[in-house]
Design a protein around this motif. Structure first.
Motif, PDB file in Angstrom:
ATOM      1  N   THR A 192      39.014  73.720  92.724  1.00  0.00           N
ATOM      2  CA  THR A 192      39.898  72.564  92.618  1.00  0.00           C
ATOM      3  C   THR A 192      39.523  71.718  91.407  1.00  0.00           C
ATOM      4  O   THR A 192      38.432  71.838  90.862  1.00  0.00           O
ATOM      5  N   CYS A 193      40.426  70.834  91.025  1.00  0.00           N
ATOM      6  CA  CYS A 193      40.177  69.956  89.874  1.00  0.00           C
ATOM      7  C   CYS A 193      38.994  69.031  90.124  1.00  0.00           C
ATOM      8  O   CYS A 193      38.260  68.700  89.206  1.00  0.00           O
ATOM      9  N   GLN A 194      38.814  68.597  91.381  1.00  0.00           N
ATOM     10  CA  GLN A 194      37.679  67.711  91.657  1.00  0.00           C
ATOM     11  C   GLN A 194      36.380  68.448  91.426  1.00  0.00           C
ATOM     12  O   GLN A 194      35.388  67.874  90.995  1.00  0.00           O
ATOM     13  N   THR A 195      36.368  69.741  91.674  1.00  0.00           N
ATOM     14  CA  THR A 195      35.169  70.532  91.430  1.00  0.00           C
ATOM     15  C   THR A 195      34.957  70.709  89.931  1.00  0.00           C
ATOM     16  O   THR A 195      33.831  70.791  89.468  1.00  0.00           O
ATOM     17  N   TYR A 196      36.069  70.748  89.156  1.00  0.00           N
ATOM     18  CA  TYR A 196      35.958  70.868  87.704  1.00  0.00           C
ATOM     19  C   TYR A 196      35.165  69.719  87.103  1.00  0.00           C
ATOM     20  O   TYR A 196      34.361  69.910  86.205  1.00  0.00           O
ATOM     21  N   SER A 197      35.403  68.495  87.606  1.00  0.00           N
ATOM     22  CA  SER A 197      34.675  67.347  87.074  1.00  0.00           C
ATOM     23  C   SER A 197      33.181  67.506  87.274  1.00  0.00           C
ATOM     24  O   SER A 197      32.397  67.247  86.373  1.00  0.00           O
ATOM     25  N   LEU A 198      32.793  67.929  88.465  1.00  0.00           N
ATOM     26  CA  LEU A 198      31.380  68.173  88.743  1.00  0.00           C
ATOM     27  C   LEU A 198      30.854  69.270  87.834  1.00  0.00           C
ATOM     28  O   LEU A 198      29.784  69.142  87.251  1.00  0.00           O
ATOM     29  N   LEU A 199      31.626  70.331  87.686  1.00  0.00           N
ATOM     30  CA  LEU A 199      31.213  71.445  86.852  1.00  0.00           C
ATOM     31  C   LEU A 199      31.017  71.002  85.402  1.00  0.00           C
ATOM     32  O   LEU A 199      29.994  71.282  84.786  1.00  0.00           O
ATOM     33  N   VAL A 200      31.998  70.283  84.867  1.00  0.00           N
ATOM     34  CA  VAL A 200      31.910  69.833  83.474  1.00  0.00           C
ATOM     35  C   VAL A 200      30.727  68.902  83.289  1.00  0.00           C
ATOM     36  O   VAL A 200      29.937  69.049  82.353  1.00  0.00           O
ATOM     37  N   LYS A 245      33.437  60.956  93.900  1.00  0.00           N
ATOM     38  CA  LYS A 245      34.688  61.619  94.296  1.00  0.00           C
ATOM     39  C   LYS A 245      35.330  60.882  95.460  1.00  0.00           C
ATOM     40  O   LYS A 245      36.550  60.699  95.489  1.00  0.00           O
ATOM     41  N   ALA A 246      34.509  60.474  96.418  1.00  0.00           N
ATOM     42  CA  ALA A 246      35.031  59.721  97.563  1.00  0.00           C
ATOM     43  C   ALA A 246      35.603  58.375  97.101  1.00  0.00           C
ATOM     44  O   ALA A 246      36.679  57.958  97.559  1.00  0.00           O
ATOM     45  N   ASP A 247      34.909  57.710  96.162  1.00  0.00           N
ATOM     46  CA  ASP A 247      35.405  56.434  95.625  1.00  0.00           C
ATOM     47  C   ASP A 247      36.787  56.596  94.995  1.00  0.00           C
ATOM     48  O   ASP A 247      37.648  55.732  95.124  1.00  0.00           O
ATOM     49  N   PHE A 248      36.979  57.705  94.293  1.00  0.00           N
ATOM     50  CA  PHE A 248      38.226  57.953  93.579  1.00  0.00           C
ATOM     51  C   PHE A 248      39.254  58.700  94.425  1.00  0.00           C
ATOM     52  O   PHE A 248      40.342  59.000  93.940  1.00  0.00           O
ATOM     53  N   ASN A 249      38.888  59.036  95.670  1.00  0.00           N
ATOM     54  CA  ASN A 249      39.768  59.806  96.543  1.00  0.00           C
ATOM     55  C   ASN A 249      40.236  61.073  95.828  1.00  0.00           C
ATOM     56  O   ASN A 249      41.430  61.383  95.778  1.00  0.00           O
ATOM     57  N   SER A 250      39.290  61.790  95.242  1.00  0.00           N
ATOM     58  CA  SER A 250      39.631  62.945  94.410  1.00  0.00           C
ATOM     59  C   SER A 250      40.060  64.172  95.203  1.00  0.00           C
ATOM     60  O   SER A 250      40.381  65.194  94.618  1.00  0.00           O
ATOM     61  N   SER A 251      40.094  64.066  96.524  1.00  0.00           N
ATOM     62  CA  SER A 251      40.609  65.179  97.315  1.00  0.00           C
ATOM     63  C   SER A 251      42.116  65.050  97.521  1.00  0.00           C
ATOM     64  O   SER A 251      42.728  65.884  98.173  1.00  0.00           O
TER      65      SER A 251
END
Length: 165
Positions: free
Chosen positions: A2-10, A38-44
């Motif tokens: 998912t895109c939220q995982t991309y941020s962590l990956l990058v 991620k929780a703060d930004f509701n990235s799910s």
């Protein structure tokens, strides 16, 4: 992925690439901090995947180490800009920001090079004065290009001679 995982990956790639996090405990703590962010930004939220990743696809085209320093320095700056507008009283936000600032300070040449590229993109080539200046510089630019090209050919030739493949 998912895109939220991309941020962590990058973010992880950026920090590992510059040797900042050889210690897996620090990286694990950073991953926890990013999970909280991620929780703060509701990235799910379902719209996160729309349009694909923001940064990871851009990294594919930047292959040389110095090139990667340029693009990664810009990505770090963008993360810092994003975090400027968040609640810095939260420990996870502070920790991520501190680590990103440390990375940014280790990339001063990348930041300057990116600024140069952005300045070049703003040059108004339709302006007659700019065109005159550009014509006056054309020979010097071509000289640099030929020197760079010759140097690269020489390096490739030398590495091929050394290779006993």
């Amino acid at each position: 992925m998912t895109c939220q995982t991309y941020s962590l990956l990058v973010l992880s790639v950026v920090m590992i690439y510059f040797g900042r996090f050889g210690n897996s405990l620090i990286l694990a703590q950073l991953q926890n901090d990013i999970d909280q962010l991620k929780a703060d930004f509701n990235s799910s939220h379902s719209d996160v995947a729309d349009g694909g990743p923001i940064f990871t696809e851009k990294l594919i085209n930047w292959t040389e180490k110095n090139e990667k320093r340029i693009i990664l320095s810009q990505i770090v700056s963008m993360y810092l800009e994003m975090l400027e507008n968040t609640d810095k009283s939260k420990p996870h936000v502070r920790h991520i920001s501190e680590e990103l600032y440390t990375l940014k300070n280790s990339l001063p040449d990348g930041v300057k090079k990116m600024k140069d590229l952005m300045d070049l993109a703003k040059v108004q080539m339709s302006d007659l004065k700019i065109q005159r200046k550009a014509v006056n510089e054309l020979f010097s630019v071509l000289q640099k290009l030929v020197e760079t090209s010759t140097s690269l050919k020489r390096k490739r030739s030398q590495s091929q001679r050394r290779c006993k493949c």
